[in-house]
Design a protein around this motif. Structure first.
Motif, PDB file in Angstrom:
ATOM      1  N   GLN A 197       0.858  -1.232   0.022  1.00  0.00           N
ATOM      2  CA  GLN A 197       0.004  -0.100  -0.077  1.00  0.00           C
ATOM      3  C   GLN A 197       0.802   1.432  -0.100  1.00  0.00           C
ATOM      4  N   GLY A 198       0.710   2.151  -0.986  1.00  0.00           N
ATOM      5  CA  GLY A 198       1.189   3.373  -0.972  1.00  0.00           C
ATOM      6  C   GLY A 198       0.692   4.260  -2.146  1.00  0.00           C
ATOM      7  N   THR A 199       1.254   5.430  -2.651  1.00  0.00           N
ATOM      8  CA  THR A 199       0.678   6.182  -3.616  1.00  0.00           C
ATOM      9  C   THR A 199       1.841   6.199  -4.423  1.00  0.00           C
ATOM     10  N   ASP A 200       1.378   6.520  -5.692  1.00  0.00           N
ATOM     11  CA  ASP A 200       2.072   6.646  -6.894  1.00  0.00           C
ATOM     12  C   ASP A 200       2.207   8.383  -7.367  1.00  0.00           C
ATOM     13  N   GLN A 201       1.575   9.101  -6.422  1.00  0.00           N
ATOM     14  CA  GLN A 201       1.576  10.508  -6.421  1.00  0.00           C
ATOM     15  C   GLN A 201       2.528  11.383  -5.592  1.00  0.00           C
ATOM     16  N   ASP A 202       3.168  12.409  -5.978  1.00  0.00           N
ATOM     17  CA  ASP A 202       3.779  13.223  -5.135  1.00  0.00           C
ATOM     18  C   ASP A 202       3.728  14.569  -5.568  1.00  0.00           C
ATOM     19  N   LYS A 203       3.454  15.478  -4.857  1.00  0.00           N
ATOM     20  CA  LYS A 203       3.297  17.005  -5.028  1.00  0.00           C
ATOM     21  C   LYS A 203       4.402  17.379  -5.593  1.00  0.00           C
ATOM     22  N   TYR A 204       5.615  16.998  -5.132  1.00  0.00           N
ATOM     23  CA  TYR A 204       7.079  17.800  -5.607  1.00  0.00           C
ATOM     24  C   TYR A 204       7.654  17.459  -6.937  1.00  0.00           C
ATOM     25  N   PHE A 205       7.174  16.002  -7.326  1.00  0.00           N
ATOM     26  CA  PHE A 205       7.509  15.596  -8.774  1.00  0.00           C
ATOM     27  C   PHE A 205       6.667  16.342  -9.785  1.00  0.00           C
ATOM     28  N   SER A 206       7.037  16.690 -10.951  1.00  0.00           N
ATOM     29  CA  SER A 206       6.394  17.173 -11.965  1.00  0.00           C
ATOM     30  C   SER A 206       6.645  16.429 -13.345  1.00  0.00           C
ATOM     31  N   ASN A 207       5.969  16.882 -14.497  1.00  0.00           N
ATOM     32  CA  ASN A 207       6.127  15.792 -15.581  1.00  0.00           C
ATOM     33  C   ASN A 207       7.754  15.724 -16.073  1.00  0.00           C
ATOM     34  N   GLY A 208       8.431  16.795 -15.754  1.00  0.00           N
ATOM     35  CA  GLY A 208       9.854  16.478 -16.304  1.00  0.00           C
ATOM     36  C   GLY A 208      10.664  15.528 -15.256  1.00  0.00           C
ATOM     37  N   ASP A 209      10.177  15.129 -14.361  1.00  0.00           N
ATOM     38  CA  ASP A 209      10.772  14.320 -13.151  1.00  0.00           C
ATOM     39  C   ASP A 209      10.696  12.976 -13.365  1.00  0.00           C
ATOM     40  N   PRO A 210      11.312  11.847 -12.719  1.00  0.00           N
ATOM     41  CA  PRO A 210      10.970  10.540 -12.864  1.00  0.00           C
ATOM     42  C   PRO A 210       9.641  10.376 -12.393  1.00  0.00           C
ATOM     43  N   ALA A 211       9.043   9.201 -13.134  1.00  0.00           N
ATOM     44  CA  ALA A 211       7.678   8.793 -12.408  1.00  0.00           C
ATOM     45  C   ALA A 211       7.929   8.153 -11.336  1.00  0.00           C
ATOM     46  N   VAL A 212       7.141   8.641 -10.263  1.00  0.00           N
ATOM     47  CA  VAL A 212       6.773   8.042  -8.861  1.00  0.00           C
ATOM     48  C   VAL A 212       6.205   6.438  -8.873  1.00  0.00           C
ATOM     49  N   VAL A 213       6.597   5.546  -8.232  1.00  0.00           N
ATOM     50  CA  VAL A 213       5.934   4.334  -8.147  1.00  0.00           C
ATOM     51  C   VAL A 213       5.468   4.044  -6.815  1.00  0.00           C
ATOM     52  N   PHE A 214       6.042   4.738  -5.805  1.00  0.00           N
ATOM     53  CA  PHE A 214       5.796   4.406  -4.491  1.00  0.00           C
ATOM     54  C   PHE A 214       6.169   5.490  -3.390  1.00  0.00           C
ATOM     55  N   SER A 215       5.185   6.110  -2.643  1.00  0.00           N
ATOM     56  CA  SER A 215       5.459   7.003  -1.707  1.00  0.00           C
ATOM     57  C   SER A 215       4.826   6.616  -0.345  1.00  0.00           C
ATOM     58  N   ARG A 216       5.495   6.903   0.685  1.00  0.00           N
ATOM     59  CA  ARG A 216       4.749   6.592   1.911  1.00  0.00           C
ATOM     60  C   ARG A 216       5.671   7.687   2.914  1.00  0.00           C
ATOM     61  N   GLN A 217       4.754   8.292   3.868  1.00  0.00           N
ATOM     62  CA  GLN A 217       5.136   9.020   4.897  1.00  0.00           C
ATOM     63  C   GLN A 217       5.077   8.509   6.289  1.00  0.00           C
TER      64      GLN A 217
END
Length: 256
Positions: A197-217
């Motif tokens: 369980q996690g998210t593949d979204q991150d507010k600090y990453f934009s279209n020009g950055d690597p694709a996020v596959v997992f984020s957890r705080q």
């Protein structure tokens, strides 16, 4: 130069930017997160604090690869200094990374480790103890109150993503840790196991950055896995750091 984006940001937003040498390439006893290398970093920060108008609630530390390892060790030794620490593709444990590199004898890293530690970091050897002392694995728990951003490319074959995950697991709440089975799957398959369980979204990453596959705080640590190898992204690093503030003692309200 790899650090040019940081210098440009510092110039644009009036930040003080220091890039300590910390004793050069990790192939001498004075380098590779040694006591003197860590002190060099602290001396550089102290110099900046004395010579420039520095907001002491906004002192940050960032590193990549060996620099990320050093950043995590520095944060562990001096946790009261930092408002935020960003570590990209860090080495978490030097003896473990030495063992990993035995499968890649063409790489230069193990010869450098031997030179820095004075021998092979085999169990029960002085070099092993020295390697552990220079590793985040033995001390990162001391940085539990520091906001830490750890990011790793899921396709990294130089330093496995397990190094970042293990660091996260120490700092995270026990209910948020990633299991050994899940970690092994990520390293072997370079993909996320079903049910993680996690998210593949991150507010600090934009279209020009690597694709996020997992984020957890969890607690004060954030783990982010992205589509990439042994690299880093500058804009997410700077945007995250820019939001971090350290509460100073004089700002605290004492409850009677």
């Amino acid at each position: 130069m790899p650090s040019l984006p940081f210098a440009l940001w510092a110039e644009k937003y009036d930040w003080a930017f220091i890039q300590p040498n910390f004793r050069g390439v990790f192939e001498t006893p004075e380098a590779m997160a040694s006591d003197v290398a860590i002190q060099d970093i602290m001396d550089a920060v102290d110099f900046a604090m004395k010579k420039a108008h520095i907001d002491s609630s906004r002192v940050y530390l960032v590193g990549s690869s060996g620099g990320a390892m050093t950043a995590l060790v520095t944060a562990s030794r001096h946790p009261d200094m930092w408002a935020g620490v960003a570590a990209w593709v860090p080495v978490f444990d030097i003896p473990d990374w030495y063992d990993f590199n035995l499968y890649y004898p063409h790489r230069k890293y193990n010869s450098q480790i031997i030179s820095a530690l004075g021998g092979e970091p085999l169990p029960d050897s002085p070099a092993f103890d020295a390697g552990k002392k220079r590793s985040p694995s033995t001390q990162i728990h001391q940085a539990k109150d520091v906001p830490i951003f750890i990011a790793h490319g899921i396709n990294d074959l130089l330093v496995p993503a397990s190094h970042s995950i293990r660091a996260f697991n120490i700092l995270a709440h026990p209910s948020d840790t990633i299991s050994q089975e899940q970690m092994n799957y990520i390293v072997k398959e370079q993909a996320l196991p079903e049910g993680l369980q996690g998210t593949d979204q991150d507010k600090y990453f934009s279209n020009g950055d690597p694709a996020v596959v997992f984020s957890r705080q969890s607690n004060n640590v954030k783990l982010l896995l992205y589509v990439g190898v042994h690299d880093m992204a500058y804009n997410p690093t700077l945007l995250w750091l820019n939001e971090q503030r350290k509460q100073l003692a004089q700002d605290s309200t004492k409850v009677q």
